[in-house]
Design a protein around this motif. Sequence first.
Motif, mmCIF file in Angstrom:
data_model
loop_
_atom_site.group_PDB
_atom_site.id
_atom_site.type_symbol
_atom_site.label_atom_id
_atom_site.label_comp_id
_atom_site.label_asym_id
_atom_site.label_seq_id
_atom_site.Cartn_x
_atom_site.Cartn_y
_atom_site.Cartn_z
ATOM 1 N N ILE A 137 42.565 36.355 37.957
ATOM 2 C CA ILE A 137 42.449 36.912 39.083
ATOM 3 C C ILE A 137 41.026 37.106 39.685
ATOM 4 O O ILE A 137 40.487 37.776 38.678
ATOM 5 C CB ILE A 137 43.442 38.023 39.406
ATOM 6 C CG1 ILE A 137 44.849 37.633 39.009
ATOM 7 C CG2 ILE A 137 43.269 38.665 40.635
ATOM 8 C CD1 ILE A 137 45.479 36.628 39.932
ATOM 9 N N TYR A 138 40.679 36.806 40.596
ATOM 10 C CA TYR A 138 39.195 37.033 40.806
ATOM 11 C C TYR A 138 39.072 38.756 41.477
ATOM 12 O O TYR A 138 40.095 39.100 42.171
ATOM 13 C CB TYR A 138 38.798 36.231 42.206
ATOM 14 C CG TYR A 138 38.094 34.910 41.396
ATOM 15 C CD1 TYR A 138 38.707 34.524 40.269
ATOM 16 C CD2 TYR A 138 37.307 34.219 42.437
ATOM 17 C CE1 TYR A 138 38.460 33.116 39.616
ATOM 18 C CE2 TYR A 138 37.153 32.712 41.873
ATOM 19 C CZ TYR A 138 37.457 32.348 40.535
ATOM 20 O OH TYR A 138 37.000 31.117 40.013
ATOM 21 N N GLY A 139 37.959 39.236 41.296
ATOM 22 C CA GLY A 139 37.827 40.475 41.687
ATOM 23 C C GLY A 139 37.231 40.399 43.146
ATOM 24 O O GLY A 139 36.492 39.644 43.570
ATOM 25 N N VAL A 140 37.144 41.655 43.927
ATOM 26 C CA VAL A 140 36.573 41.624 45.286
ATOM 27 C C VAL A 140 35.084 41.489 45.334
ATOM 28 O O VAL A 140 34.677 41.154 46.538
ATOM 29 C CB VAL A 140 37.031 42.957 45.946
ATOM 30 C CG1 VAL A 140 38.488 42.904 46.138
ATOM 31 C CG2 VAL A 140 36.583 44.145 45.169
ATOM 32 N N ARG A 141 34.540 41.758 44.272
ATOM 33 C CA ARG A 141 33.072 41.473 44.199
ATOM 34 C C ARG A 141 32.447 40.014 43.903
ATOM 35 O O ARG A 141 31.178 39.787 43.817
ATOM 36 C CB ARG A 141 32.357 42.548 43.318
ATOM 37 C CG ARG A 141 32.496 43.840 43.932
ATOM 38 C CD ARG A 141 31.814 44.949 43.090
ATOM 39 N NE ARG A 141 32.145 44.997 41.902
ATOM 40 C CZ ARG A 141 33.161 46.068 41.439
ATOM 41 N NH1 ARG A 141 33.626 46.406 42.160
ATOM 42 N NH2 ARG A 141 33.515 45.864 40.059
ATOM 43 N N ASP A 142 33.499 39.166 43.628
ATOM 44 C CA ASP A 142 32.949 37.858 43.290
ATOM 45 C C ASP A 142 32.641 37.255 44.478
ATOM 46 O O ASP A 142 33.030 37.308 45.595
ATOM 47 C CB ASP A 142 34.253 37.127 43.020
ATOM 48 C CG ASP A 142 34.128 35.579 42.169
ATOM 49 O OD1 ASP A 142 33.876 34.884 43.056
ATOM 50 O OD2 ASP A 142 34.085 35.615 40.911
ATOM 51 N N SER A 143 31.454 36.299 44.397
ATOM 52 C CA SER A 143 30.814 35.895 45.599
ATOM 53 C C SER A 143 31.658 34.989 46.295
ATOM 54 O O SER A 143 31.364 34.716 47.431
ATOM 55 C CB SER A 143 29.523 35.194 45.128
ATOM 56 O OG SER A 143 29.627 34.205 44.166
ATOM 57 N N TRP A 144 32.473 34.336 45.845
ATOM 58 C CA TRP A 144 33.408 33.474 46.323
ATOM 59 C C TRP A 144 34.508 33.818 47.360
ATOM 60 O O TRP A 144 35.137 33.703 47.981
ATOM 61 C CB TRP A 144 34.405 32.332 45.146
ATOM 62 C CG TRP A 144 33.333 31.220 44.816
ATOM 63 C CD1 TRP A 144 32.134 31.085 45.383
ATOM 64 C CD2 TRP A 144 33.456 30.297 43.781
ATOM 65 N NE1 TRP A 144 31.410 29.904 44.670
ATOM 66 C CE2 TRP A 144 32.397 29.486 43.668
ATOM 67 C CE3 TRP A 144 34.284 30.339 42.854
ATOM 68 C CZ2 TRP A 144 32.280 28.695 42.628
ATOM 69 C CZ3 TRP A 144 34.427 29.441 41.889
ATOM 70 C CH2 TRP A 144 33.251 28.649 41.828
ATOM 71 N N ALA A 145 34.685 35.418 46.934
ATOM 72 C CA ALA A 145 35.598 36.072 47.421
ATOM 73 C C ALA A 145 35.207 36.669 49.045
ATOM 74 O O ALA A 145 35.967 36.998 49.739
ATOM 75 C CB ALA A 145 36.315 37.502 46.640
#
Length: 200
Positions: A137-145
């Motif tokens: 699962i991606y975290g909120v600080r991922d640049s794609w998010a």
Amino acid sequence: MDRKADRDWAAYYTKLKDRPPRPTAMFAAARFAAPGQAVDLGCGAGRDVLPLLAQGWQVLGIDKEPSAIAALNQAAPADLLPNLKTACTPIEDAEFGASDLINSSFALPLVPKQAFPNVWRKIRASLRSNGRFSGQIYGVRDSWARGGAADGLIAFSRAECLNLLAGMRIEFFEEEEHDGLTPRGTQKHWHIFHLVAQKP
């Protein structure tokens, strides 16, 4: 079919074909006393599917990219093909039944945001008792998010990610954050949760 897009995905799968399976998928599989029925959502060319087949699992590989399904069917050893089924469809439209292991390596963040809650409910409902989910699962600080922007991918805070797993036994939970390259060689900031959780 968008032939250029399909060629781009084919090149992407070629870059990944010699990489080892994801540790989360192999960790989850090793927790079972014997192989069973697995589903791989966003299976790509089979980076996780092929090792599962080799271990004796029956696997349904699901991916919306025709080049992925073609590559997987071509790569699977002939003697293991009876244990492999494939479906070329988006994750949010996929049909799969009761399963012991549901894996989704880096694919769930690509599900349309409005469809994700239903997809996650289906994953949890489809797991048999003592079955496992493995994936990312991606975290909120991922640049794609993009900080949760409408045009960004699905992402969660640590607390939100843990809430997704409420009622399950968390067997593996690792948060990763760093600057690095994508498989296509572009720079990005990664913020990822690596998960394995068991349904009681």
